[in-house]
Design a protein around this motif. Structure first.
Motif, short mmCIF file in Angstrom:
data_model
loop_
_atom_site.label_atom_id
_atom_site.label_comp_id
_atom_site.label_asym_id
_atom_site.label_seq_id
_atom_site.Cartn_x
_atom_site.Cartn_y
_atom_site.Cartn_z
N GLU A 1 2.96 23.59 56.13
CA GLU A 1 4.28 23.18 55.66
C GLU A 1 4.66 23.90 54.37
O GLU A 1 5.83 24.11 54.10
N GLU A 2 3.66 24.31 53.58
CA GLU A 2 3.91 24.91 52.28
C GLU A 2 4.29 26.38 52.36
O GLU A 2 4.73 26.97 51.39
N VAL A 3 4.05 27.03 53.52
CA VAL A 3 4.30 28.47 53.68
C VAL A 3 5.12 28.68 54.94
O VAL A 3 4.73 28.22 56.02
N ALA A 4 6.23 29.40 54.83
CA ALA A 4 7.15 29.55 55.96
C ALA A 4 6.70 30.60 56.97
O ALA A 4 7.24 30.65 58.06
N THR A 5 5.76 31.45 56.63
CA THR A 5 5.38 32.55 57.51
C THR A 5 3.90 32.49 57.89
O THR A 5 3.09 31.91 57.18
N LEU B 1 9.31 35.81 50.08
CA LEU B 1 10.19 36.44 51.07
C LEU B 1 10.94 35.40 51.90
O LEU B 1 12.03 35.67 52.38
N ARG B 2 10.31 34.23 52.10
CA ARG B 2 10.96 33.11 52.81
C ARG B 2 10.56 31.82 52.14
O ARG B 2 9.49 31.72 51.54
N GLN B 3 11.40 30.83 52.24
CA GLN B 3 11.11 29.51 51.67
C GLN B 3 10.77 28.54 52.79
O GLN B 3 11.32 28.66 53.88
N PRO B 4 9.89 27.60 52.60
CA PRO B 4 9.15 27.32 51.36
C PRO B 4 8.01 28.32 51.16
O PRO B 4 7.54 28.94 52.10
N ASN B 5 7.59 28.45 49.92
CA ASN B 5 6.53 29.39 49.58
C ASN B 5 5.61 28.80 48.51
O ASN B 5 5.39 29.40 47.48
N ARG B 6 5.11 27.63 48.74
CA ARG B 6 4.20 27.03 47.77
C ARG B 6 2.84 27.71 47.80
O ARG B 6 2.13 27.75 46.81
N GLY B 7 2.46 28.25 48.94
CA GLY B 7 1.19 28.96 49.05
C GLY B 7 0.06 28.05 49.50
O GLY B 7 0.18 26.83 49.52
N VAL B 8 -1.02 28.68 49.87
CA VAL B 8 -2.24 27.98 50.28
C VAL B 8 -3.37 28.47 49.40
O VAL B 8 -3.55 29.68 49.24
N ASP B 9 -4.10 27.56 48.78
CA ASP B 9 -5.25 27.90 47.95
C ASP B 9 -6.51 27.45 48.67
O ASP B 9 -6.58 26.33 49.17
#
Length: 182
Positions: A129-133, A164-172
C-alpha cells in the motif's frame, strides 16, 4: 515455470559475465560470493517474510591500483543479482540487480569486517500500500564479517519509486544473510 525460467536465465548471464575477459580488467582479478538470507523485520511497513538468494562478483584491484582515499585498502566495486520468494504479506517473488561498493578491513589473515553500500533496481510482486509501483529503486547499507570464507551480513534496505508515482512511502527491510566467498 516462468519464475524458474527467469531465475535460470538471470543466473546464467551473471555466471557467464563472471568468467568473461572483460571481468578480468581489474588486474587483481575477481572474487565471487553466494548468499542465502531472510527478512528479520520491516520497520514502518507491513510485515514481510521470505527468503533471498544472491550472487556477487567483486572486481579486485591490485595493490597499486584502485580508487582509494581510504587506508590501507581501496574500495572494491561489485555487482549483485538477487532473487527471493516472499510468503508474507502474500506469496510472490522479487528480484534485484545492484551495484555494490565495499570497504573491507582485515583484522588478520582469516577474519575481516566490511561495510557495504549498494544501489540498484528491484521488482517485487507484492502490492504494498505504501508504494504505487512494482519496479523500485533500492538503497542498502550492510555490515558484515568474513571468517575464513564464511560470511555473516546484516543489512538495512530501503525501496521506493523515487516519487515517480504516489503513494511513495517506501518499504524498509532488515535482513540477515549467510554466505560463502570463493
Amino acid at each position: 515455470m516462468r519464475l524458474f525460467f527467469r531465475i535460470s536465465l538471470t543466473a546464467s548471464i551473471f555466471i557467464a559475465l563472471s568468467f568473461s575477459p572483460t571481468a578480468l580488467i581489474a588486474r587483481g582479478g575477481i572474487e565471487r560470493e553466494v548468499f542465502l538470507g531472510g527478512y528479520l523485520c520491516t520497520p514502518r511497513n507491513l510485515e514481510t517474510r521470505g527468503g533471498t538468494a544472491a550472487y556477487r562478483i567483486w572486481l579486485i584491484p591490485d595493490e597499486d591500483r584502485g580508487f582509494s582515499i581510504f587506508y590501507p585498502q581501496p574500495l572494491t566495486l561489485g555487482f549483485e543479482i538477487r532473487g527471493g520468494y516472499l510468503r508474507e504479506p502474500e506469496d510472490d517473488w522479487e528480484a534485484s540487480i545492484m551495484i555494490d561498493l565495499k570497504y573491507e578491513f582485515n583484522l588478520n589473515d582469516n577474519i575481516a569486517l566490511y561495510l557495504l553500500g549498494s544501489t540498484g533496481g528491484n521488482y517485487s510482486g507484492i502490492d504494498y500500500e505504501e508504494v504505487a509501483t512494482h519496479y523500485n529503486f533500492t538503497s542498502r547499507g550492510s555490515l558484515g564479517v568474513c571468517i575464513y570464507q564464511l560470511i555473516v551480513q546484516s543489512s538495512y534496505e530501503h525501496r521506493s519509486n523515487a516519487g515517480l508515482r504516489q503513494p511513495n512511502r517506501g518499504v524498509d527491510l532488515v535482513t540477515l544473510s549467510f554466505g560463502y566467498r570463493f
